[in-house]
Design a protein around this motif. Structure first.
Motif, short mmCIF file in Angstrom:
data_model
loop_
_atom_site.label_atom_id
_atom_site.label_comp_id
_atom_site.label_asym_id
_atom_site.label_seq_id
_atom_site.Cartn_x
_atom_site.Cartn_y
_atom_site.Cartn_z
N SER A 139 0.72 -1.09 -0.05
CA SER A 139 -0.05 -0.01 0.21
C SER A 139 0.72 1.35 0.04
O SER A 139 0.68 2.21 -0.74
N LEU A 142 2.38 1.55 -3.52
CA LEU A 142 1.38 1.96 -4.71
C LEU A 142 0.69 3.23 -4.44
O LEU A 142 0.48 3.93 -5.20
N PHE A 143 0.24 3.65 -3.19
CA PHE A 143 -0.66 4.55 -2.86
C PHE A 143 0.21 5.75 -1.99
O PHE A 143 -0.31 6.70 -1.75
N ILE A 183 -9.62 1.05 -2.79
CA ILE A 183 -8.88 1.36 -3.89
C ILE A 183 -9.01 2.51 -4.54
O ILE A 183 -8.16 3.62 -4.96
N LEU A 187 -6.77 5.85 -5.06
CA LEU A 187 -6.42 6.15 -6.33
C LEU A 187 -6.80 7.78 -6.64
O LEU A 187 -6.20 8.46 -7.03
N SER A 208 4.55 5.14 -7.19
CA SER A 208 2.88 5.61 -7.29
C SER A 208 2.73 6.74 -8.48
O SER A 208 2.09 6.66 -9.57
N ARG A 230 -8.13 0.62 -11.30
CA ARG A 230 -8.40 -0.01 -10.35
C ARG A 230 -7.83 -1.32 -10.51
O ARG A 230 -7.75 -2.10 -9.44
N LEU A 233 -4.37 -2.00 -9.97
CA LEU A 233 -3.89 -1.87 -8.66
C LEU A 233 -4.21 -2.94 -7.78
O LEU A 233 -3.51 -3.49 -6.94
#
Length: 347
Positions: A139, A142-143, A183, A187, A208, A230, A233
């Protein structure tokens, strides 16, 4: 009768049949299945004649929650995922970010929890600990946001819990919604930040940010750029969470059953770390991991015995003959048993 040991049962049959066996449908069910642990067959399907063995519509229907992600697509969409994601993962900046992210979670999440458990002498589910560790890590990558599911109180994080429920029963609709909420919210925050950075021309060196830049303007087969992001991810979250947590869980399970191996790993760590000079985790971080040969061997053995993906299913789009001599066509389901490969004495 053998459903409780299905992978071992299939391994027994494969061992008796030279590594490949066929079972055919009866009556109206005309599909036949080929199960193989033959290295030549598997190389043929996954590499040499890869384009002839797509995942197919049935696979996509079963795992429809994964949408247009890389683990659920074929053809041009899969090619785009493969080239783009591999390029991102191979960049030197990602490797540095990965190390920093993991060690930060080790210091601030994993070690405090394990130390608390040790001092309080309480029992915990190690698989749950490792899943939380991996979920927080992926997490953050990615974010650029840490859910902190791995904390002393082991909080309930809806998305992390829902991911396990999705896998237990493909599909529970409320679990699917919970994952989507996490997500899409993450996002939206990253896209807002990304647009702000683009306008100010001060993009930070984050995975990211590089990810959003690489997928800009892409919409996959669904035609919806947001849905495509989405799907991608979610595939990355599942891959990042489950592969690592599964490997670590099986490793520690095996170590609990083989104390002699544990002793050898500890001996190697003490020798290579020079424990008298080792003051904190930073000393452990600085070690040359290539020196930990026995630990590497133990991890590889755990992966051999308990691969994260025990089998894979493929269906040929055109008739083909496998190296083992088996004929297959579009009515044939081919099951690749990686679990069996790791346990075949002939291999």
């Amino acid at each position: 009768m053998n459903s409780h040991r299905v992978h071992d049962y299939i391994t027994d049959i494969l061992a008796c049949s030279g590594g490949t066996f066929v079972f055919k449908g009866m009556g109206l069910l005309k599909t036949s299945r080929v199960c193989t642990a033959n290295p030549l067959d598997i190389h043929h399907i996954l590499s040499k004649n890869f384009n002839n063995y797509p995942r197919g519509d049935t696979f996509r229907q079963i795992f429809d929650v994964l949408g247009d992600g890389f683990s659920n697509t074929d053809g041009e969409v899969w090619e785009f995922h493969h080239n783009t994601i591999m390029s991102l993962l191979k960049s030197p900046s990602f490797q540095t970010l990965l190390e920093d992210t993991i060690w930060d979670k080790v210091e601030k999440g994993l070690m405090p929890v394990l130390e608390y458990v040790y001092k309080q002498e309480v029992e915990v589910d190690l698989q749950d600990i490792f899943q939380r560790f991996a979920f927080d890590t992926i997490s953050k990558l990615l974010f650029d946001s840490d859910p902190k599911s791995l904390s002393l109180d082991l909080p309930s994080v809806p998305c992390e819990k829902a991911l396990s429920e999705i896998e237990e029963a493909i599909m529970k609709s409320y679990a699917w919604k919970t994952v989507d909420q996490f997500i899409y919210k993450s996002l939206a925050e990253k896209q807002k930040e990304f647009i702000s950075e683009v306008n100010s021309k001060t993009q930070e060196d984050k995975f990211s940010t590089a990810f959003l830049k690489s997928y800009q303007g892409q919409s996959g087969s669904c035609g919806d750029p947001n849905k495509f992001l989405r799907d991608t991810l979610l595939n990355l979250v599942v891959a990042g969470r489950d592969t690592n947590s599964s490997a670590l869980s099986w490793l520690f399970y095996l170590l609990s059953r083989h104390p002699m191996v544990e002793d050898k790993i500890l001996e190697e760590l003490h020798t290579q770390l020079n424990m008298k000079k080792c003051g904190n985790l930073k000393d452990l971080q600085a070690i040359d991991l290539q020196k930990l040969v026995y630990l590497h061997g133990a991890l590889c053995e755990a992966l051999r015995l308990f691969p994260r993906v025990p089998f894979q299913v493929k269906t040929p789009s055109q008739p083909d003959i496998l190296p083992s001599g088996r004929r297959v066509d579009h009515n044939t389901t081919v099951i690749l048993s990686f679990y069996s490969m790791g346990r075949m004495k002939s291999i």
